[in-house]
Design a protein around this motif. Structure first.
Motif, mmCIF file in Angstrom:
data_model
loop_
_atom_site.group_PDB
_atom_site.id
_atom_site.type_symbol
_atom_site.label_atom_id
_atom_site.label_comp_id
_atom_site.label_asym_id
_atom_site.label_seq_id
_atom_site.Cartn_x
_atom_site.Cartn_y
_atom_site.Cartn_z
ATOM 1 N N ASN A 217 -2.894 2.327 -18.708
ATOM 2 C CA ASN A 217 -1.832 1.640 -19.428
ATOM 3 C C ASN A 217 -0.787 1.043 -18.492
ATOM 4 O OD1 ASN A 217 -1.411 1.057 -22.257
ATOM 5 N ND2 ASN A 217 0.612 1.967 -21.989
ATOM 6 N N ARG B 212 0.293 -2.721 -18.892
ATOM 7 C CA ARG B 212 1.669 -3.157 -19.136
ATOM 8 C C ARG B 212 2.137 -4.185 -18.115
ATOM 9 N NH1 ARG B 212 5.105 2.381 -17.709
ATOM 10 N NH2 ARG B 212 5.036 2.199 -15.443
ATOM 11 N N ASN C 125 1.255 5.464 -21.304
ATOM 12 C CA ASN C 125 0.098 5.955 -22.038
ATOM 13 C C ASN C 125 0.193 5.498 -23.487
ATOM 14 O OD1 ASN C 125 1.030 8.376 -23.953
ATOM 15 N ND2 ASN C 125 2.261 8.446 -22.077
ATOM 16 N N LEU C 126 -0.906 5.623 -24.205
ATOM 17 C CA LEU C 126 -0.936 5.282 -25.628
ATOM 18 C C LEU C 126 -1.220 6.514 -26.481
ATOM 19 C CD1 LEU C 126 -2.915 1.888 -25.536
ATOM 20 C CD2 LEU C 126 -0.443 2.260 -25.546
ATOM 21 N N TRP D 171 5.413 9.438 -26.045
ATOM 22 C CA TRP D 171 6.535 8.634 -25.548
ATOM 23 C C TRP D 171 7.388 9.450 -24.579
ATOM 24 C CZ3 TRP D 171 11.369 10.515 -26.970
ATOM 25 C CH2 TRP D 171 11.426 11.323 -28.114
ATOM 26 N N GLY E 109 3.853 1.470 -26.858
ATOM 27 C CA GLY E 109 3.173 2.761 -26.758
ATOM 28 C C GLY E 109 2.311 2.956 -27.982
ATOM 29 N N SER E 110 2.270 4.177 -28.478
ATOM 30 C CA SER E 110 1.459 4.483 -29.654
ATOM 31 C C SER E 110 2.199 4.108 -30.936
ATOM 32 C CB SER E 110 1.135 5.979 -29.684
ATOM 33 O OG SER E 110 0.624 6.362 -30.950
ATOM 34 N N TRP F 41 7.325 -1.948 -32.931
ATOM 35 C CA TRP F 41 6.175 -1.471 -32.171
ATOM 36 C C TRP F 41 5.277 -2.649 -31.845
ATOM 37 C CZ3 TRP F 41 0.918 -1.556 -33.803
ATOM 38 C CH2 TRP F 41 0.031 -1.022 -32.861
ATOM 39 N N ASP G 126 1.482 -3.748 -29.834
ATOM 40 C CA ASP G 126 0.177 -3.256 -29.410
ATOM 41 C C ASP G 126 -0.176 -3.904 -28.067
ATOM 42 O OD1 ASP G 126 -2.430 -2.485 -29.054
ATOM 43 O OD2 ASP G 126 -3.124 -3.125 -31.039
ATOM 44 N N THR H 260 -2.700 -3.553 -26.314
ATOM 45 C CA THR H 260 -4.105 -3.941 -26.202
ATOM 46 C C THR H 260 -4.355 -5.309 -26.840
ATOM 47 O OG1 THR H 260 -4.846 -2.908 -28.281
ATOM 48 C CG2 THR H 260 -4.741 -1.506 -26.326
#
Length: 346
Positions: free
Chosen positions: A155, A159, A203-204, A209, A227-228, A242, A244, A246
């Motif tokens: 990640n 990023r 990380n996801l 967080w 993040g997630s 939020w 994504d 990806t």
């Protein structure tokens, strides 16, 4: 009062600024960094304990807090077997005790001057952090990000690519700080002067967080969270956006729309942002997390006596075979770049 011996290779008394009296006390909990008289009721090792360490705390009340993704830190089973409880954002392979899947409340960096040699100086204590933040109208920076050029996890590679795309799209509307970009000592200098702040997690993992998110909330900037999506389980989604990582191009467009619409300036967002800061300080604070753990488990574990003699807690290295089979980080980084470039194009 219940006493926790908190042991970490990077903990200092600066951590106590996250308690109202700057003394490590939270309700009926007292957190200490040293336990020479071996009287602590609980032992908490955060990431890695401070060595050497001996304790009379029984295994059932020894807690290992894992705040980093497995790409950063793997824990050999022999080390895990010295603890009875793990707090972690993911299930730790090989651990046989009680696991609580949770955010693990990384200590805040906001309001902390990082000096030469990694020394820490508190510039904002609990009282300062509790004060109203600067209004958005008084902030000169539209969107900021604080990020290093590290690429030790998938990640982190992701990023950095996203930041490049976002900078091309937004130009001067985005200002990037951090190691490898514009240097800074205290994140507060940037965040308290930003209307929107981009927290790009490493990380996801659900509930993975870190202080990147916490520092944004403390500074009163509108949080854009890379993040997630599980961030909405811990905070009011009206006070954040939020994205994504990806799907980088879609996320760039979502940020552009958020800025153009002035989302941070509406009343609903303002109420949610204040609620999220309150929740961070009083619920997702490290001391609050430990206090809740002790309250929940004390009926079952409090009567277990201290050990007659102190036992050492040791970091036990992975086997030679597992180290030999470990994929070199350079090879991982190459694979991450290829996978992200090929499959994360939207």
């Amino acid at each position: 009062m219940t006493c926790i011996h908190f042991s970490s290779s990077h903990a200092t008394r600066a951590l106590f600024r996250q308690t109202p009296g700057s003394d490590g006390c939270w309700n009926d909990l007292q957190v200490i960094l040293e336990d020479p008289e071996q009287k602590a009721d609980w032992l908490v090792a955060y990431d890695r304990h401070k060595a050497p360490l001996k304790t009379r705390v029984p295994k059932a009340r020894r807690v290992l807090v894992i705040s980093e993704p497995p790409d950063f830190q793997a824990y050999p089973e022999a080390y895990l077997d010295q603890f009875g409880i793990v707090l972690s954002p993911y299930n730790v392979k090989g651990f046989k005790g009680l696991t609580r899947i949770t955010q693990t409340a990384l200590p805040w960096f906001y309001g902390m001057d990082i000096g030469a040699g990694g020394s820490l100086h508190v510039s904002k204590d609990w009282q300062a952090l509790s004060q109203p933040v600067r209004t958005l109208e008084d902030r000169s920076l539209e969107l900021t990000a604080i990020c290093s050029t590290k690429s030790q996890t998938k990640n982190q590679v992701r990023r950095l690519r996203f930041l490049r795309l976002l900078k091309v799209a937004l130009g001067e509307r985005l200002t990037i700080f951090g190691r490898g970009f514009q240097p800074l000592e205290d994140k507060a200098e940037v965040i308290e002067n930003s209307r929107y702040h981009l927290a790009l997690e490493n990380n996801l993992l659900p509930h993975g967080w870190t202080e990147k998110t916490a520092d944004t909330l403390l500074g009163g900037a509108f949080l854009i969270h890379g993040g997630s999506p599980a961030i909405a389980d811990d905070f009011d989604k009206d006070g954040l956006l939020w994205i994504d990582l990806t799907r980088p191009r879609e996320s760039v467009e979502r940020i552009r729309q958020c800025l153009d619409q002035g989302r941070a300036g509406n009343e609903r967002a303002a109420i949610a942002m204040q609620a999220n800061k309150d929740r961070l300080m009083h619920e997702h604070n490290l001391f609050a997390v430990l206090d809740k753990l002790v309250i929940d488990l004390s009926p079952e574990l409090a009567d277990i006596p201290l050990l007659e003699r102190p036992e050492p807690i040791r970091w036990i290295k992975a086997s030679r075979l597992s180290r030999l089979l470990k994929v070199p980080r350079a090879a991982k980084r190459l694979l991450w770049h290829m996978e992200i470039t090929l499959f994360e194009r939207k």
